[in-house]
Design a protein around this motif. Structure first.
Motif, PDB file in Angstrom:
ATOM      1  N   LEU A 146     -51.787  -5.709  39.237  1.00 33.05           N
ATOM      2  CA  LEU A 146     -50.688  -4.756  39.076  1.00 33.05           C
ATOM      3  C   LEU A 146     -50.863  -3.578  40.036  1.00 33.05           C
ATOM      4  CD1 LEU A 146     -48.136  -3.813  37.558  1.00 33.05           C
ATOM      5  CD2 LEU A 146     -49.616  -2.691  35.914  1.00 33.05           C
ATOM      6  N   GLU A 147     -52.064  -3.024  40.077  1.00 37.83           N
ATOM      7  CA  GLU A 147     -52.299  -1.846  40.921  1.00 37.83           C
ATOM      8  C   GLU A 147     -52.080  -2.148  42.402  1.00 37.83           C
ATOM      9  OE1 GLU A 147     -52.618   1.260  40.163  1.00 37.83           O
ATOM     10  OE2 GLU A 147     -52.396   0.633  38.074  1.00 37.83           O
ATOM     11  N   THR A 148     -52.524  -3.337  42.829  1.00 35.54           N
ATOM     12  CA  THR A 148     -52.486  -3.632  44.262  1.00 35.54           C
ATOM     13  C   THR A 148     -51.174  -4.267  44.701  1.00 35.54           C
ATOM     14  OG1 THR A 148     -54.826  -4.165  43.936  1.00 35.54           O
ATOM     15  CG2 THR A 148     -53.902  -4.566  46.136  1.00 35.54           C
ATOM     16  N   TYR A 149     -50.653  -5.206  43.877  1.00 33.70           N
ATOM     17  CA  TYR A 149     -49.515  -6.003  44.333  1.00 33.70           C
ATOM     18  C   TYR A 149     -48.285  -5.893  43.432  1.00 33.70           C
ATOM     19  CZ  TYR A 149     -53.240  -8.192  47.040  1.00 33.70           C
ATOM     20  OH  TYR A 149     -54.297  -8.414  47.875  1.00 33.70           O
ATOM     21  N   GLY A 150     -48.426  -5.296  42.260  1.00 36.07           N
ATOM     22  CA  GLY A 150     -47.320  -5.291  41.299  1.00 36.07           C
ATOM     23  C   GLY A 150     -46.506  -4.017  41.322  1.00 36.07           C
ATOM     24  N   LEU A 151     -45.536  -3.961  40.409  1.00 30.70           N
ATOM     25  CA  LEU A 151     -44.682  -2.775  40.330  1.00 30.70           C
ATOM     26  C   LEU A 151     -45.201  -1.859  39.227  1.00 30.70           C
ATOM     27  CD1 LEU A 151     -42.194  -1.382  41.520  1.00 30.70           C
ATOM     28  CD2 LEU A 151     -40.845  -2.458  39.696  1.00 30.70           C
ATOM     29  N   THR A 152     -45.864  -0.797  39.657  1.00 24.73           N
ATOM     30  CA  THR A 152     -46.362   0.208  38.719  1.00 24.73           C
ATOM     31  C   THR A 152     -45.261   1.225  38.424  1.00 24.73           C
ATOM     32  OG1 THR A 152     -47.127   1.578  40.538  1.00 24.73           O
ATOM     33  CG2 THR A 152     -48.711  -0.003  39.618  1.00 24.73           C
ATOM     34  N   ILE A 153     -45.502   2.044  37.413  1.00 24.16           N
ATOM     35  CA  ILE A 153     -44.533   3.104  37.084  1.00 24.16           C
ATOM     36  C   ILE A 153     -44.362   4.042  38.275  1.00 24.16           C
ATOM     37  CG2 ILE A 153     -44.188   5.131  35.610  1.00 24.16           C
ATOM     38  CD1 ILE A 153     -45.469   3.572  33.338  1.00 24.16           C
ATOM     39  N   GLU A 154     -45.462   4.350  38.916  1.00 23.12           N
ATOM     40  CA  GLU A 154     -45.407   5.271  40.053  1.00 23.12           C
ATOM     41  C   GLU A 154     -44.562   4.681  41.176  1.00 23.12           C
ATOM     42  OE1 GLU A 154     -46.377   6.666  43.909  1.00 23.12           O
ATOM     43  OE2 GLU A 154     -47.224   4.756  43.180  1.00 23.12           O
ATOM     44  N   ARG A 155     -44.732   3.410  41.454  1.00 21.18           N
ATOM     45  CA  ARG A 155     -43.940   2.783  42.540  1.00 21.18           C
ATOM     46  C   ARG A 155     -42.456   2.734  42.188  1.00 21.18           C
ATOM     47  NH1 ARG A 155     -48.549  -1.490  43.194  1.00 21.18           N
ATOM     48  NH2 ARG A 155     -49.827  -0.385  44.721  1.00 21.18           N
ATOM     49  N   GLU A 156     -42.170   2.416  40.941  1.00 20.85           N
ATOM     50  CA  GLU A 156     -40.759   2.341  40.547  1.00 20.85           C
ATOM     51  C   GLU A 156     -40.090   3.694  40.762  1.00 20.85           C
ATOM     52  OE1 GLU A 156     -37.210   2.645  38.135  1.00 20.85           O
ATOM     53  OE2 GLU A 156     -39.064   3.732  37.690  1.00 20.85           O
ATOM     54  N   ARG A 157     -40.814   4.766  40.490  1.00 22.46           N
ATOM     55  CA  ARG A 157     -40.246   6.121  40.652  1.00 22.46           C
ATOM     56  C   ARG A 157     -39.876   6.403  42.106  1.00 22.46           C
ATOM     57  NH1 ARG A 157     -44.266   8.915  37.018  1.00 22.46           N
ATOM     58  NH2 ARG A 157     -43.373   8.600  34.942  1.00 22.46           N
ATOM     59  N   ARG A 158     -40.600   5.784  43.020  1.00 24.39           N
ATOM     60  CA  ARG A 158     -40.327   6.028  44.437  1.00 24.39           C
ATOM     61  C   ARG A 158     -39.208   5.141  44.984  1.00 24.39           C
ATOM     62  NH1 ARG A 158     -44.431   4.726  47.827  1.00 24.39           N
ATOM     63  NH2 ARG A 158     -45.954   3.932  46.333  1.00 24.39           N
ATOM     64  N   MET A 159     -38.742   4.187  44.178  1.00 24.74           N
ATOM     65  CA  MET A 159     -37.656   3.301  44.663  1.00 24.74           C
ATOM     66  C   MET A 159     -36.380   4.116  44.828  1.00 24.74           C
ATOM     67  SD  MET A 159     -38.270  -0.270  42.571  1.00 24.74           S
ATOM     68  CE  MET A 159     -36.966  -1.207  43.390  1.00 24.74           C
ATOM     69  N   ARG A 160     -35.548   3.705  45.795  1.00 28.29           N
ATOM     70  CA  ARG A 160     -34.385   4.539  46.058  1.00 28.29           C
ATOM     71  C   ARG A 160     -33.229   4.218  45.109  1.00 28.29           C
ATOM     72  NH1 ARG A 160     -32.757   2.797  52.136  1.00 28.29           N
ATOM     73  NH2 ARG A 160     -31.880   0.741  51.765  1.00 28.29           N
ATOM     74  N   GLU A 161     -32.316   5.143  45.042  1.00 24.94           N
ATOM     75  CA  GLU A 161     -31.174   5.021  44.147  1.00 24.94           C
ATOM     76  C   GLU A 161     -30.425   3.715  44.437  1.00 24.94           C
ATOM     77  OE1 GLU A 161     -27.507   7.853  42.702  1.00 24.94           O
ATOM     78  OE2 GLU A 161     -28.569   8.358  44.547  1.00 24.94           O
ATOM     79  N   ARG A 162     -29.937   3.088  43.411  1.00 28.63           N
ATOM     80  CA  ARG A 162     -29.166   1.850  43.509  1.00 28.63           C
ATOM     81  C   ARG A 162     -29.993   0.624  43.907  1.00 28.63           C
ATOM     82  NH1 ARG A 162     -23.813   0.678  45.639  1.00 28.63           N
ATOM     83  NH2 ARG A 162     -24.270  -0.947  44.120  1.00 28.63           N
ATOM     84  N   SER A 163     -31.261   0.768  44.176  1.00 26.54           N
ATOM     85  CA  SER A 163     -32.046  -0.443  44.450  1.00 26.54           C
ATOM     86  C   SER A 163     -32.367  -1.134  43.119  1.00 26.54           C
ATOM     87  CB  SER A 163     -33.336  -0.097  45.204  1.00 26.54           C
ATOM     88  OG  SER A 163     -34.203   0.615  44.345  1.00 26.54           O
ATOM     89  N   ILE A 164     -32.526  -2.432  43.192  1.00 25.08           N
ATOM     90  CA  ILE A 164     -32.696  -3.204  41.947  1.00 25.08           C
ATOM     91  C   ILE A 164     -33.951  -4.061  41.970  1.00 25.08           C
ATOM     92  CG2 ILE A 164     -30.220  -3.280  41.435  1.00 25.08           C
ATOM     93  CD1 ILE A 164     -30.241  -6.200  42.509  1.00 25.08           C
ATOM     94  N   ILE A 165     -34.369  -4.461  40.765  1.00 22.56           N
ATOM     95  CA  ILE A 165     -35.561  -5.296  40.584  1.00 22.56           C
ATOM     96  C   ILE A 165     -35.140  -6.664  40.066  1.00 22.56           C
ATOM     97  CG2 ILE A 165     -37.723  -5.542  39.284  1.00 22.56           C
ATOM     98  CD1 ILE A 165     -37.497  -2.394  38.902  1.00 22.56           C
ATOM     99  N   LEU A 166     -35.640  -7.716  40.719  1.00 19.22           N
ATOM    100  CA  LEU A 166     -35.397  -9.097  40.244  1.00 19.22           C
ATOM    101  C   LEU A 166     -36.735  -9.754  39.902  1.00 19.22           C
ATOM    102  CD1 LEU A 166     -32.768 -10.480  42.833  1.00 19.22           C
ATOM    103  CD2 LEU A 166     -32.350  -9.175  40.743  1.00 19.22           C
TER     104      LEU A 166
END
Lengths: 304, 304, 304
Positions: free
Chosen positions: C225-245
């Motif tokens: 999770l830390e190295t390759y996954g989507l952590t809470i911190e990474r999700e926060r940096r995602m830009r507006e309107r981007s989505i997760i599949l």
């Protein structure tokens, strides 16, 4: 009603509403215009209950999704929550669940937006079995008040004894328990009787299944029948119009003498027919979204 | 007709009635107003037969209850009788049963009120397979009289060889048997022939499946094909308009050369299509209650 | 379209036709007059895909034949070809197949006359999963041109990574790959990135499942999770309107932090809903015989 999870949460008005509705289900065979989709999630095998739900669903014109937990993503370690969310996402309108964990539904109620019908949770409840027992009694006596119900057998391991006892008592029936000491449940505040004494007094003799597969020790079957079961001699002493119930499958010759399973006062196979009607009533009630308890009460009043 | 259990009990008139009815089933796709409910109880695996019944039932608009004996209360030791009574109580209108016990239906006929369709009983019979073989022959020759049918292969372990032989003989066909001595059934009063001699004379070559899973000893496949099976050379010597039948699944290269399974005179996949029509005819006949044998006879006369 | 086997064979016009058609499937609930029969042949377990096809088929009014390979004649050694020929002979109008052998369909294309829908072939493709991913992106952005898609995780063992990458690239999306070196697929000609850098740029973060059941070695989940996954911190940096599949089932806490599975930008359960629509579109397209690619093109033009 939003879900069907525990009998305690089903009001007396709702119970009578369902009793009346079950009666009217006998002629229902028309499919909906836009068919509802129901998923049956059985994590424990249960032919009878599963088939009964299936017939009920098909008679209501629903599309049935048959989820076989043995061949599913559960093997990939998916949680019950994720599985039910998946089923919701696929477009199901309701879900019937049997699961070996008591109160499995608690983890679902937050995130899941589907009506959940409890098809049996561990040693917890089996509310549609309770409702079909109630319906069978109600069909016979048209009241619960003053009806003497003796619950006989393996009370401790039964999934229906507790909720049947509590609900029948709530509805005005006089509940008594006849069971071996080792299979007693001391939390049940009802009079203990010997089956031998009670057969002459009871209106309903509710036999329970000896759950061989849940016990470590085995019962000597002939001993059990003689001491705790319904022998031919005992059946002869039962009073006119009194009836025999059993949730099935029956251990013939253990809880009940082989020849009595289909005797005149037995309602054992009738219970199965009634199970379909009761489940139709539950499903139709839960899936008619706009319905409120007020309506239930009004409808009952106009019906009774 | 009340049940479909053994070919011996199906009268000649009824057979012709079913042949004609099967033909008319080709365009039947309308569901009943109040859908019938059919339960398929397969205690032995049988993809082909089960799917064929399922298609037939769905084309007739029936609701299908799929009973998986592997995950059922049978594991709780419930008898076949109690299971079928349960299915009847749940509201089924008929039941299709495959069971490894010969004449399993005898224990059901007293207490059960449902039409029973025998989907195969042990080494006993498989009457709808017999009827579909008959239908395939009848579609081809429009008569059974004088048709030479050679039944070739593992006669002893076959569930269809005996009833096919007796019924075809009863209908006027000339039956002969070509089989290894170890797999012969001495009770069958028909002429024995060698496949090598018979291919030039027969109208119908009915190959049987080598039942590996029922034999302790294994056959050398190439030897079997050369001595008892249908080789390319033998097929070339078959006469014009003669046809090849096989109940499937086929052991390619054992009973028949791989390249002949879909040759011009093979009706192997046609048999499967015909199986759906014949099963529709049987189901529709058994589930139309009022129908009597007289009507069957009259209808046949007006049809033929 | 004649079959649905590999994304490479689906033209761009056909893809857009299916996207539009999937959209229109939302209100489709009417059964055909003469119901179509679809067989689902799953030789590998797959709850999600199987149920999704089943819902799609039932919403289209099809009759569903559920073929359980575990209890089938396959155990008698029947080939895939003979099984599919059987299903065709029984009257099926199309067949959905999942099989562990790559390109299993090659042995079917000669003799089988049914449309085949590939429900997953070994490590090959899973085209309806690809189409539902495309549909989910298209529903969000109404175009593929210039959309930045990062495919993150176990690319090597994924059945969807390759065809998603190629098809998205073909449609004009900018594809990047973020994966551990051991799970990289060097044949994929796309830029490699670190998930940590890409989250701020991407429009679509397509997470893949860690396929525990296909790996010999196990990943330390928190490390992954830390190295390759989507952590809470990474999700926060995602830009507006981007989505997760994510194709699901999700390993919560491995590919993605537990609390993000149902976060606002997650389309994970939406993908499942879209899967039903896309499969309806595919089935309806393949089963409407007269339709040609020209029509597809015209229809798309008039729709877009």
């Amino acid at each position: 009603m939003r879900h069907l999870l525990r009998m305690e949460e089903v009001t007396t008005d709702e119970i009578f509403y369902l009793m009346e509705k079950a009666k009217r289900m006998e002629d229902v065979f028309e499919p909906f215009q836009k068919p509802k989709i129901i998923a049956n999630l059985f994590y424990e095998p249960s032919t009878r209950t599963k088939l009964s739900f299936e017939v009920a669903e098909k008679r209501l014109g629903y599309h049935v999704l048959d989820f076989d937990a043995a061949h599913s993503s559960v093997r990939k370690g998916e949680s019950l929550y994720d599985t039910v969310k998946t089923i919701e996402s696929l477009g199901a309108d309701a879900v019937v669940i049997r699961h070996r964990q008591n109160a499995y539904y608690n983890e679902l109620l937050q995130g899941v937006d589907l009506p959940i019908i409890n098809g049996g949770d561990g040693t917890g409840e089996h509310p549609t079995q309770c409702l079909l027992d109630l319906f069978t009694i109600y069909e016979e006596f048209r009241t619960f008040k003053g009806i003497n119900v003796v619950i006989a057998g393996d009370v401790l391991h039964s999934r229906v004894a507790r909720s049947n006892a509590h609900t029948l008592s709530r509805l005005g029936a006089q509940v008594q328990i006849a069971c071996p000491n080792v299979w007693d449940d001391p939390t049940l505040p009802y009079e203990r009787v010997a089956i031998d004494d009670s057969v002459e007094r009871c209106d309903v003799l509710m036999l329970l299944r000896v759950q061989h597969e849940r016990h470590e020790y085995t019962t000597q079957s002939s001993d059990y029948l003689e001491t705790y079961g319904l022998t031919i001699e005992r059946e002869r002493r039962m009073r006119e119009r009194s009836i025999i119930l059993h949730p099935a499958p029956v251990n013939r010759g253990i809880e009940i003498h082989d020849s009595l399973v289909e005797c005149e006062r037995s309602r054992i196979f009738k219970q199965m027919s009634n199970g379909v009607l009761v489940r139709m009533a539950v499903l139709d009630t839960l899936l008619s979204k706009g319905e409120r308890n007020d309506d239930v009460t009004n409808q009952r009043r106009s019906l009774v």
